[in-house]
Every structure is written in C-alpha cells, then in structure tokens.
Design a protein around this motif. Structure first.
Motif, PDB file in Angstrom:
ATOM      1  N   LYS A  57      27.781  44.958 103.682  1.00  0.00           N
ATOM      2  CA  LYS A  57      26.648  45.517 102.796  1.00  0.00           C
ATOM      3  C   LYS A  57      25.554  46.043 103.454  1.00  0.00           C
ATOM      4  O   LYS A  57      24.734  45.703 104.348  1.00  0.00           O
ATOM      5  CB  LYS A  57      26.063  44.204 102.077  1.00  0.00           C
ATOM      6  N   ILE A  97      21.229  36.559  89.834  1.00  0.00           N
ATOM      7  CA  ILE A  97      20.627  37.717  90.202  1.00  0.00           C
ATOM      8  C   ILE A  97      20.291  38.378  88.661  1.00  0.00           C
ATOM      9  O   ILE A  97      20.895  38.770  87.797  1.00  0.00           O
ATOM     10  CB  ILE A  97      21.314  38.651  90.828  1.00  0.00           C
ATOM     11  N   THR A 104      30.649  46.452 100.183  1.00  0.00           N
ATOM     12  CA  THR A 104      30.189  46.302  98.922  1.00  0.00           C
ATOM     13  C   THR A 104      28.429  46.581  98.654  1.00  0.00           C
ATOM     14  O   THR A 104      28.102  46.928  99.898  1.00  0.00           O
ATOM     15  CB  THR A 104      30.326  44.852  98.683  1.00  0.00           C
ATOM     16  N   THR A 105      28.079  46.506  97.782  1.00  0.00           N
ATOM     17  CA  THR A 105      26.643  46.648  97.571  1.00  0.00           C
ATOM     18  C   THR A 105      26.027  45.231  97.391  1.00  0.00           C
ATOM     19  O   THR A 105      26.537  44.241  97.287  1.00  0.00           O
ATOM     20  CB  THR A 105      26.419  47.668  96.198  1.00  0.00           C
ATOM     21  N   THR A 106      24.676  45.280  97.152  1.00  0.00           N
ATOM     22  CA  THR A 106      23.862  44.032  96.786  1.00  0.00           C
ATOM     23  C   THR A 106      23.489  44.237  95.665  1.00  0.00           C
ATOM     24  O   THR A 106      22.472  43.811  94.966  1.00  0.00           O
ATOM     25  CB  THR A 106      22.928  43.953  97.826  1.00  0.00           C
ATOM     26  N   ILE A 107      24.173  44.944  94.684  1.00  0.00           N
ATOM     27  CA  ILE A 107      23.866  45.162  93.229  1.00  0.00           C
ATOM     28  C   ILE A 107      22.486  46.231  93.320  1.00  0.00           C
ATOM     29  O   ILE A 107      21.411  45.730  93.042  1.00  0.00           O
ATOM     30  CB  ILE A 107      23.332  44.030  92.345  1.00  0.00           C
ATOM     31  N   LYS A 131      33.279  35.564  90.828  1.00  0.00           N
ATOM     32  CA  LYS A 131      32.569  34.688  91.480  1.00  0.00           C
ATOM     33  C   LYS A 131      32.795  33.386  91.157  1.00  0.00           C
ATOM     34  O   LYS A 131      33.411  33.063  90.039  1.00  0.00           O
ATOM     35  CB  LYS A 131      31.173  35.132  90.941  1.00  0.00           C
ATOM     36  N   ASP A 173      31.228  36.923 104.665  1.00  0.00           N
ATOM     37  CA  ASP A 173      29.986  37.866 104.056  1.00  0.00           C
ATOM     38  C   ASP A 173      28.920  37.325 104.766  1.00  0.00           C
ATOM     39  O   ASP A 173      28.295  37.886 105.768  1.00  0.00           O
ATOM     40  CB  ASP A 173      30.267  37.823 102.736  1.00  0.00           C
ATOM     41  N   GLU A 174      28.204  36.322 104.164  1.00  0.00           N
ATOM     42  CA  GLU A 174      27.294  35.735 104.719  1.00  0.00           C
ATOM     43  C   GLU A 174      27.453  35.186 106.215  1.00  0.00           C
ATOM     44  O   GLU A 174      26.472  35.289 106.840  1.00  0.00           O
ATOM     45  CB  GLU A 174      26.693  34.248 103.931  1.00  0.00           C
ATOM     46  N   THR A 234      29.381  48.381  91.078  1.00  0.00           N
ATOM     47  CA  THR A 234      28.166  47.772  90.628  1.00  0.00           C
ATOM     48  C   THR A 234      27.193  48.337  89.538  1.00  0.00           C
ATOM     49  O   THR A 234      26.391  47.679  89.236  1.00  0.00           O
ATOM     50  CB  THR A 234      27.508  46.942  91.685  1.00  0.00           C
ATOM     51  N   ASN A 293      30.636  32.408  97.727  1.00  0.00           N
ATOM     52  CA  ASN A 293      29.428  32.474  98.525  1.00  0.00           C
ATOM     53  C   ASN A 293      29.025  31.181  99.081  1.00  0.00           C
ATOM     54  O   ASN A 293      27.807  30.702  98.932  1.00  0.00           O
ATOM     55  CB  ASN A 293      28.192  32.697  97.330  1.00  0.00           C
ATOM     56  N   LEU A 353      17.082  41.418  98.861  1.00  0.00           N
ATOM     57  CA  LEU A 353      17.624  40.766  97.995  1.00  0.00           C
ATOM     58  C   LEU A 353      17.367  39.250  98.934  1.00  0.00           C
ATOM     59  O   LEU A 353      17.750  39.014  99.746  1.00  0.00           O
ATOM     60  CB  LEU A 353      19.134  40.767  98.069  1.00  0.00           C
ATOM     61  N   ASP A 409      34.959  35.076  95.353  1.00  0.00           N
ATOM     62  CA  ASP A 409      34.054  34.916  96.088  1.00  0.00           C
ATOM     63  C   ASP A 409      33.038  33.611  96.010  1.00  0.00           C
ATOM     64  O   ASP A 409      32.297  33.672  94.908  1.00  0.00           O
ATOM     65  CB  ASP A 409      33.032  36.232  96.182  1.00  0.00           C
ATOM     66  N   GLU A 423      36.174  35.309  99.578  1.00  0.00           N
ATOM     67  CA  GLU A 423      35.055  35.535 100.550  1.00  0.00           C
ATOM     68  C   GLU A 423      34.136  34.325 100.585  1.00  0.00           C
ATOM     69  O   GLU A 423      33.963  33.604  99.416  1.00  0.00           O
ATOM     70  CB  GLU A 423      34.082  36.558  99.530  1.00  0.00           C
ATOM     71  N   GLY A 477      33.595  46.541  96.918  1.00  0.00           N
ATOM     72  CA  GLY A 477      32.725  46.115  96.012  1.00  0.00           C
ATOM     73  C   GLY A 477      31.515  47.268  95.519  1.00  0.00           C
ATOM     74  O   GLY A 477      30.614  46.763  95.713  1.00  0.00           O
TER      75      GLY A 477
END
Ligand SMILES: O=C(O)CCC(=O)c1ccccc1C(=O)O
Ligand SMILES: [Mg+2]
Length: 349
Positions: free
Chosen positions: A257, A26, A284-287, A155, A234-235, A313, A186, A51, A184, A210, A310
């Motif tokens: 999120k 990102i 959490t955020t997505t940044i 991460k 998460d996903e 960020t 992902n 995102l 995490d 995660e 989270g």
C-alpha cells in the motif's frame, strides 16, 4: 532560491457505504491534496490520506506537509523528503507530486518513470467486498462479476469462522469455478481459527488469505502456508519488514500500500526485493482519492506480471477529488498512457 513550490489542501471524502473490516469500519477518507509547481509552470499532484492504524495521524500528516513546504520554500529539495520521512502518508503525497512532475516533464506516463522500457496496457484487479451479511456479500460479489471482475476479495473475520466459511461458499456457488476468490481477515483470527478457515476455504478453491493472524505473528503464518491457500501479509509487512518475512518464509505474497509504505519509490523497492525471494508483490490502495489511487495503478503497471491488485476501490467512495482517468473493464484497470499520473482537474482554482 526555491525551484519548487508546494501547496496542499485538505479534503474529506465519504464512502458510498461504510466498509466493514475486522479491524474497523471505514466511513470517510480525510487527507490532503498536494501540488508541486516549478518556476517553468510544470506541476505535479500528490495525495496524502492517512488511515488510523496504518499511517500517521491527520495532524501529524499536516505538520509533515508543512515542514516539506518550508523546506522547498528555502530551496532545500532533499530536505522536503527528509521532512516527511517519519510520516508515510505525507511522504507518499510529496514524493508522488514530485514524481508526477518529473514524469510529466519527460512526457512519459508515471509507470515508465519506474520501468523505463515497458509498455503496459492493463493490470488485473480484484473487487473489494466488505464484511457484510451473507446476502450483502453474495450480492456484492455477483454485481462485481457482472461488471467483469475475475477476482473478488472478501473481507472476513468480524463473525465466526463458520459464518465466513458460509459466506465464501455461497459466493463460490454464485460466481462459479473460474473466478478467483480471496479473503482478508485483517489479523482477526488465532491460529486454530485460521487453520479451520483455511482448510474450509481450500475446499472452495480460495486462492489467498490476507493477514489471517495478527501483525505480530510470523511463525504462525509460516505454519499456515502450504495448505492450498496462499498466505499474504499486509499489516505484517509494516510490522516486520521484508527481510524478517522472507527469512521466516512467512508469506506467499505481500501487500503493498503506497500510502502505508511512504510512496511509490519505497513500494517499488520492496516489490523488487521480495520478488527475489519468490514472494509475490500485490498492490492495493487504502481506499484513497483518485490521485493516490492512480499512483497505485502506475506502481502495479511498473511491476512484471502483477497478480490481481486491490485497485478498484474508487467505487467505494461517494465522491472524489476529480475525474478518474482509469477505466475498469474485464477485470483489469486500463493504465493511463498520458504523461505523468494522468490525473486532471483536481485543483480547480
Ligand atoms: O485490497 C483491496 O481489495 C482494497 C484495499 C483494502 O482491502 C484495504 C483498504 C483499507 C485498509 C486496509 C485494507 C486491507 O487490505 O487490509
Ligand atoms: Mg489487507
């Protein structure tokens, strides 16, 4: 007659450094700042920052915001949220602006709009550490702990499991036994890799991983539970929804999120529902920019006894939409107690 006006402006915020994750890097966050105003002068702010892979595209987000604006112009308030129903980032933007306006009008901080009788001073947060080299990882984690963080999320998943185990081990050595460590992935691993990682992480007292397996996996995640390291989806939450996850007993925690779920109201409902099944909601955020991020802080503050979330960020961004009303100290976000979101000065004329 229209009671509300909706306006939006596009923005682009670069990250201070690209954030490396197993599902991509990102580099910047592009989206729309949303303002809703009422005839009596009351205003509310929202932010729609799509995102790729998590929400609608930037173009679909803008088209949805345009539909919401047109609906409000013709006096159709319900139509505004219906117009963004299929576009989660746009829905977060519009619903947040309306909620900020409503809470501001009642002179209550936004979290009390969702949890009316509560008074919450702070919510615990984690530091977010990108998927870098051992040196980069150790240095970022050390920095975070020096700044007061008591929980670090690394991460992982871009390199071999052995390399990630080494990164985690070195971080544990440096931060000591009392800092909570999470990972995490992902969705980067297959079952064998995930199992190997989890068994090694358990020796370093890692609290949570995660999304070790791809979003589609439910049974695999269920199988990975009960080995000392919690499993968070998460996903997987976006792919399967709450009921399938709870039924398959696939998670100890789910990641909420607001940008990917379509707003604080939706995320609140998910949190309340999973809690009934003994699954921990983790915000959490997505940044995101300061508006969406502060919305997520209010969401966490509206939940009973949240785990570290989270939400820290903002420092990952090189620039922001305005001043951050949220102070971070001793591993916690200090919850704004001003009316509404508590974000000011983001819409300079
Ligand atoms: O949870 C955090 O610490 C920060 C948020 C984060 O990691 C993230 C940010 C953008 C997109 C995806 C993710 C993720 O949790 O997978
Ligand atoms: Mg995640």
């Amino acid at each position: 007659m229209s009671r509300y006006d909706l306006e939006y402006r596009s923005f682009s915020l670069s990250l201070a450094e690209p954030l490396e994750t197993a599902s991509g890097t990102i580099e910047s966050r592009d989206g729309f700042l949303v303002r809703v105003s009422r005839a009596d002068g009351a205003v509310g702010y929202g932010e729609a920052t799509p995102l790729p892979g998590w929400t609608e595209s930037l173009a679909d987000c803008e088209a949805a915001l345009e539909r919401a604006r047109d609906a409000l112009d013709s006096g159709d308030e319900d139509g505004a949220l219906e117009a963004v129903d299929e576009a989660v980032a746009a829905r977060y933007g519009v619903s947040l602006a309306l909620a900020d306006l409503a809470a501001s009008s009642e002179s209550i901080p936004l979290y009390r709009y969702y949890a009316p009788d509560s008074l919450v001073a702070r919510v615990p947060v984690n530091a977010t550490v990108g998927d870098g080299s051992v040196e980069e990882t150790v240095s970022a984690a050390r920095d975070a702990v020096e700044r007061g963080f008591r929980c670090c999320k690394l991460k992982v998943g871009r390199r071999s499991v052995e390399a990630d185990v080494e990164r985690m081990r070195r971080v544990r050595e440096v931060v000591g036994p009392s800092v909570e460590l999470r990972a995490d992935a992902n969705g980067a691993w297959d079952y064998e890799e995930a199992l190997a990682a989890i068994e090694a992480f358990d020796e370093d007292d890692v609290a949570l991983v995660e999304q070790p397996l791809p979003a589609g996996a439910l049974e695999g995640h269920a199988e990975l539970r009960g080995r000392g390291v919690g499993i968070a989806l998460d996903e997987g939450l976006l792919e399967h929804g709450v009921d399938a996850i709870c039924e398959a007993r696939a998670a100890d925690a789910v990641v909420l999120k607001p940008m990917a779920l379509g707003g604080l109201d939706v995320a609140q409902q998910v949190a309340t529902w999973v809690d009934q099944f003994g699954v921990t909601p983790l915000v959490t955020t997505t940044i995101d920019g300061v508006v969406a991020r502060t919305g997520a802080v209010h969401l966490a503050a509206s939940l009973p006894d949240p785990p570290a979330c989270g939400l820290a960020t903002g420092d990952l961004l090189a620039e922001d939409l305005g001043r951050d009303p949220v102070l971070f100290e001793n591993g916690a976000a200090v919850v704004p107690q001003a009316k509404g979101l508590g974000v000011e000065g983001v819409w300079a004329e």
